[in-house]
Design an enzyme around this catalytic site. Sequence first.
Site, PDB file in Angstrom:
ATOM      1  N   ASP A 154       0.877  -1.165   0.000  1.00 32.16           N
ATOM      2  CA  ASP A 154       0.000   0.000   0.000  1.00 32.16           C
ATOM      3  C   ASP A 154       0.919   1.221   0.000  1.00 32.16           C
ATOM      4  O   ASP A 154       1.492   1.580   1.016  1.00 32.16           O
ATOM      5  CB  ASP A 154      -0.894  -0.039   1.249  1.00 32.16           C
ATOM      6  CG  ASP A 154      -1.755   1.215   1.388  1.00 32.16           C
ATOM      7  OD1 ASP A 154      -1.711   2.078   0.486  1.00 32.16           O
ATOM      8  OD2 ASP A 154      -2.472   1.322   2.403  1.00 32.16           O
ATOM      9  N   ASP A 157     -13.125   5.359   1.239  1.00 31.71           N
ATOM     10  CA  ASP A 157     -11.692   5.405   1.545  1.00 31.71           C
ATOM     11  C   ASP A 157     -11.224   6.852   1.618  1.00 31.71           C
ATOM     12  O   ASP A 157     -11.015   7.502   0.598  1.00 31.71           O
ATOM     13  CB  ASP A 157     -10.931   4.636   0.455  1.00 31.71           C
ATOM     14  CG  ASP A 157      -9.426   4.637   0.691  1.00 31.71           C
ATOM     15  OD1 ASP A 157      -8.944   5.382   1.561  1.00 31.71           O
ATOM     16  OD2 ASP A 157      -8.733   3.884  -0.014  1.00 31.71           O
ATOM     17  N   LYS A 195       2.870  11.150  -3.257  1.00 34.27           N
ATOM     18  CA  LYS A 195       1.846  10.513  -4.094  1.00 34.27           C
ATOM     19  C   LYS A 195       0.987  11.543  -4.825  1.00 34.27           C
ATOM     20  O   LYS A 195       0.501  11.289  -5.924  1.00 34.27           O
ATOM     21  CB  LYS A 195       0.971   9.644  -3.190  1.00 34.27           C
ATOM     22  CG  LYS A 195       0.034   8.713  -3.929  1.00 34.27           C
ATOM     23  CD  LYS A 195      -0.605   7.785  -2.925  1.00 34.27           C
ATOM     24  CE  LYS A 195      -1.602   6.855  -3.560  1.00 34.27           C
ATOM     25  NZ  LYS A 195      -2.171   5.955  -2.535  1.00 34.27           N
ATOM     26  N   GLU A 243      -7.242   0.470  -4.525  1.00 33.48           N
ATOM     27  CA  GLU A 243      -7.232   0.374  -3.058  1.00 33.48           C
ATOM     28  C   GLU A 243      -8.558  -0.123  -2.481  1.00 33.48           C
ATOM     29  O   GLU A 243      -8.557  -1.026  -1.639  1.00 33.48           O
ATOM     30  CB  GLU A 243      -6.860   1.735  -2.456  1.00 33.48           C
ATOM     31  CG  GLU A 243      -5.382   2.050  -2.656  1.00 33.48           C
ATOM     32  CD  GLU A 243      -5.060   3.523  -2.500  1.00 33.48           C
ATOM     33  OE1 GLU A 243      -5.951   4.293  -2.115  1.00 33.48           O
ATOM     34  OE2 GLU A 243      -3.903   3.899  -2.770  1.00 33.48           O
TER      35      GLU A 243
END
Lengths: 619, 175
Positions: free
Chosen positions: A25, A207, A87, A185
């Site tokens: 992850d 999420d 990211k 994800e």
Amino acid sequence: MALLQIAEPGQSSAPHQHKLAAGIDLGTTNSLVASVRSGEAQILTRDDGPVMVPSAVRYGQEQLVEVGQKALDAAVFDAENTILSVKRFMGRGYQEISQQAEALPYKLVDQSGLLAIGTRQGVKNPVEVSAEILKQLHVTAEQALGGELTGVVITVPAYFDDAQRQATKDAARLAGLNVLRLLNEPTAAALAYGLDSKQEGVIAVYDLGGGTFDISILRLQKGVFEVLATGGNSALGGDDLDQTIVGWLLQQTGETEQSSQGLREYKLLARRLKEKLTEHDHVDFVLPLQEGEHRGQLDRATFEQLIQPLVRKTLTACKATVRDAGLTVDDILEIVMVGGSTRVPRVRQAVAELFGKEPLTSINPDQVVALGAAIQANVLVGNKSEQDTLLLDVIPLSLGLETMGGLVEKIIPRNTVIPVAKAQEFTTFKDGQTAMAIHVLQGERELVADNRSLARFELHDIPPMPAGGAHIRVTFQVDADGLLHVTAQEKSSGVSASIEVKPSYGLTDEQIMTMITGSMAHAKEDMHARMLQEQRVEAERVLEAVDAALAADGHLLQDEERSAIDASLLRLRASKDSADVEQIKAAIEAVNISTDQFAALRMDHSIRTALKGHKVNEV
Amino acid sequence: MNYFELLGVPEHMELDLTVLSRHYLELQRRFHPDQFGNASERDRRQSVQQAAMINDAFQTLKHPMSRAEYLLEQRGVELKHEQQSFQDTHFLMQQMELREQLAEIAAAPEQTEALQQQLEQELSQQQQHLRSELSAAIAKQTAEADALAAATLRKLKFFDKLQQELEFIEQQRQD
């Protein structure tokens, strides 16, 4: 983005041997690595170190690169050289990021349109920074598992576009990892819950990560995970919750002009306050200022008021995505909560109100994605003989082409199940035209300017013909990772037009090779050793596959074809241990050519008989 | 091998969607690229193509309109929906009326709820009618009936578009 992307082959592929695989992850705030051990997905740590590695990379003195907590700690006094939340920069252009309202403590550099960051160790692009985090996880995994990794599954937000996915895959390549699959994800999270509790029905995965918000609607039935729709916002997350607190703190202290160092202090305090307010109704704090300090208190009600606009944004996205799936909120059986920010009570409450039921929170929301990725990696690497999960994913954003007048014509609508291939025909404007440009975009809007430019393709070597005479069939293929590949062919002549790809926000293959070379101490030798290893592994795979195919269906071949295949196999066996990369490559290619027809025949046969209850050997 | 054969269902308009979906998943379980993680480059590329074809087959047969279009194409019926002009003036008049109603709704979505319901009902009735006409024509398997089916399919597309626009207006009103 590359034409016919050649994924890096893994290591050995001997059958019936437990292979080491991991799920990663790669998060905005934290990154984790997990693996299935003795049938159970577990988070891997190094020397009983922390479970989560902060996604922080510091370029220190004397070529020292620090990753994780150490780097995060250094962020306060060395903000310029310590990159957090990288990211958010993946696959992004310089213009996009530098125009954002939020001030960044970095020296932003325009690397031919791409964003990069100037550090004391030189200019680093987000792919390189992410690769540092991945290298760390790579080492952690191999130490914990005691061997070399065959492959990894890396998770990405469902909302990531092609450029962002490609950048993630490039970073893995740079870190020396073999990517089995990029996994969304939320899908990973559902996988972790689905296999543990055998859920059946439609579920929503909410999420709220550090930097991204994703909502996915999945249908789970008898081992099939079907993504019905995804939505969200790739620039909304826990960091933004922190940011609202920073804004409030600035109001309280009356400070405005902030040195980059001071801003970091504010951010760290904001994060601490947010976390504490999960358990407490109010929190006292002390904030050191340029002169003196500020003492204050933040209560939960104020905090909830601050974040309400952001929470509302997530709920709007939830509603839209449920509708995209052709459902209503009442159809949702369960809601899975992912991401540290879902610990915020107001978030849980708002989600429960929207869906009319309590969300699932039994698996640690920080770990659930990595655990799900580990489960899928274990399956993909072939450790499970009975393949009982099937993951069907969709493309998150529509793909389109620029047409006359700056308009976009959609060729693959969003939420189409992947892999998918669509062919489009183009013709020439002028007599004797031999080249043509195609602009590919991703997004939902009608105007080119409102969508994200993916790449420009130039077709060359079109045979000269009168205007409108050439018919060029361009095939857009999106693979299981959601990455685009383009091929083109002139129909009447059968000539393959060559395609030159210019990714709008990505690196070319050459740039990546240069980066890989540059990252190695003994660049030339290492590079050669790595390429040799890759070719040897591929040679083993090819030999194994063809041997198995011949054993199963050799009788389908004519004597002549058979002897041509045998001859090419013999040559490959003879050359696979040589030190000459090109020789092995050529021998592999020769086997591929001699078996192309056989492979197509077998695939066709296998598809024809797949539903007839015949016993067909694996292709 | 056509899409009906691929998915193991009879070449008809009337399909058992449960069987279609079960067969589709069976095929994807075997041919999805995830099953080829350790295969050679060439085999992996091939599996991406196969899986894409299986996806396309399922999507095409799943929806009645694309299924009809595919069936007619298989029979060699040209479906140049854009170019061909309609001879059916009654249909064109009807479309214009419906478009006017839609424009009225779009101009004042809050005040036209009754009209919206009425239009919705009318559209669904017309579509139902055309769909059964389409199925019946395709079942006849004659060149004449196929031509009629193609014309009906084109009409259905007009209704489909109207309905999409109406749904879009309703969604915006709800947001």
